[in-house]
Design a protein around this motif. Sequence first.
Motif, PDB file in Angstrom:
ATOM      1  N   THR A 256     111.279  56.384  30.510  1.00  0.00           N
ATOM      2  CA  THR A 256     110.019  57.143  30.508  1.00  0.00           C
ATOM      3  C   THR A 256     109.226  56.984  31.391  1.00  0.00           C
ATOM      4  O   THR A 256     107.995  57.152  31.422  1.00  0.00           O
ATOM      5  CB  THR A 256     109.296  56.732  28.666  1.00  0.00           C
ATOM      6  N   ILE A 257     109.849  56.611  32.492  1.00  0.00           N
ATOM      7  CA  ILE A 257     108.820  56.786  33.845  1.00  0.00           C
ATOM      8  C   ILE A 257     108.218  58.132  33.840  1.00  0.00           C
ATOM      9  O   ILE A 257     108.804  59.062  33.790  1.00  0.00           O
ATOM     10  CB  ILE A 257     109.768  56.439  35.166  1.00  0.00           C
ATOM     11  N   GLY A 258     106.922  58.059  34.321  1.00  0.00           N
ATOM     12  CA  GLY A 258     106.101  59.188  34.396  1.00  0.00           C
ATOM     13  C   GLY A 258     105.505  59.674  33.091  1.00  0.00           C
ATOM     14  O   GLY A 258     104.658  60.688  32.936  1.00  0.00           O
TER      15      GLY A 258
END
Length: 259
Positions: A256-258
Amino acid sequence: MNNAKHFSLSGKRVIVTGAGQGIGRAMAVSIVGLGGQVVAVDVNASALDSLRGELGADRLATVAGSVTDEAVVQQAIDAGVAAFGGVDALVNNAGITRTAMIDKMDLSSWRQVLDVHLTGAFLFLQALGRHLIARVKAGETVAGSIVNISSDAGRRGTIGQINYGTAKAGVLGMTMCAAREWARYNIRVNTVGFGVVETPMTETIRSDQFRDTYLQQIPLGRWGETEEVVRPVCFLLSDAASYVTGQHLSVNGGYTIGL
């Protein structure tokens, strides 16, 4: 300065729900390994007996039953008081899945998952909060910590598990509300959201049919292991996280980067 002591769980008395297998079992083992004491809750009494045999009755008390049963919730608090003199912390980990596409899901499957993941988490959070607040009002200084286990499904959505995704999104809201209400009592409330961890609950996702699709979306390129994903939870339970509350920590290899 000895910073290592802040990461210790010595003197911490922690309820862990869903402690009979998978992440919950690994959590109980890790807490005891770091010096803490655990009240393990699970519907599987034989799994709890096995865990107690491994960790010892002086470090682990057990309560068999459903997290949706208010009597079981109170039994867990009472067990912590009887065995260890009180309870300081909670890991709301218990969970189930009832998989179906939205148009095929029956109301029973919807309710079962929300009851365990959301109502069960609320009941345990409420009970521990009452226990800690009563101690504060009696003049005791407490350092309470509650960690609610969520999931990427509660942040990004998921196919075939609208009940699970909805419940896990609700856990995020529960965390923020409790963190705001109870900060004045020095009760910290945080969420840890797991990605795909190697447990029986993720066998379908890790199967040959879905494996490559999911792994391509995980920057670290592998599944999480139970022993490694419980470490951030132990951090939030410890005094090292004494100024952390109302936060959501993703432990998912970068999925879930960002977000």
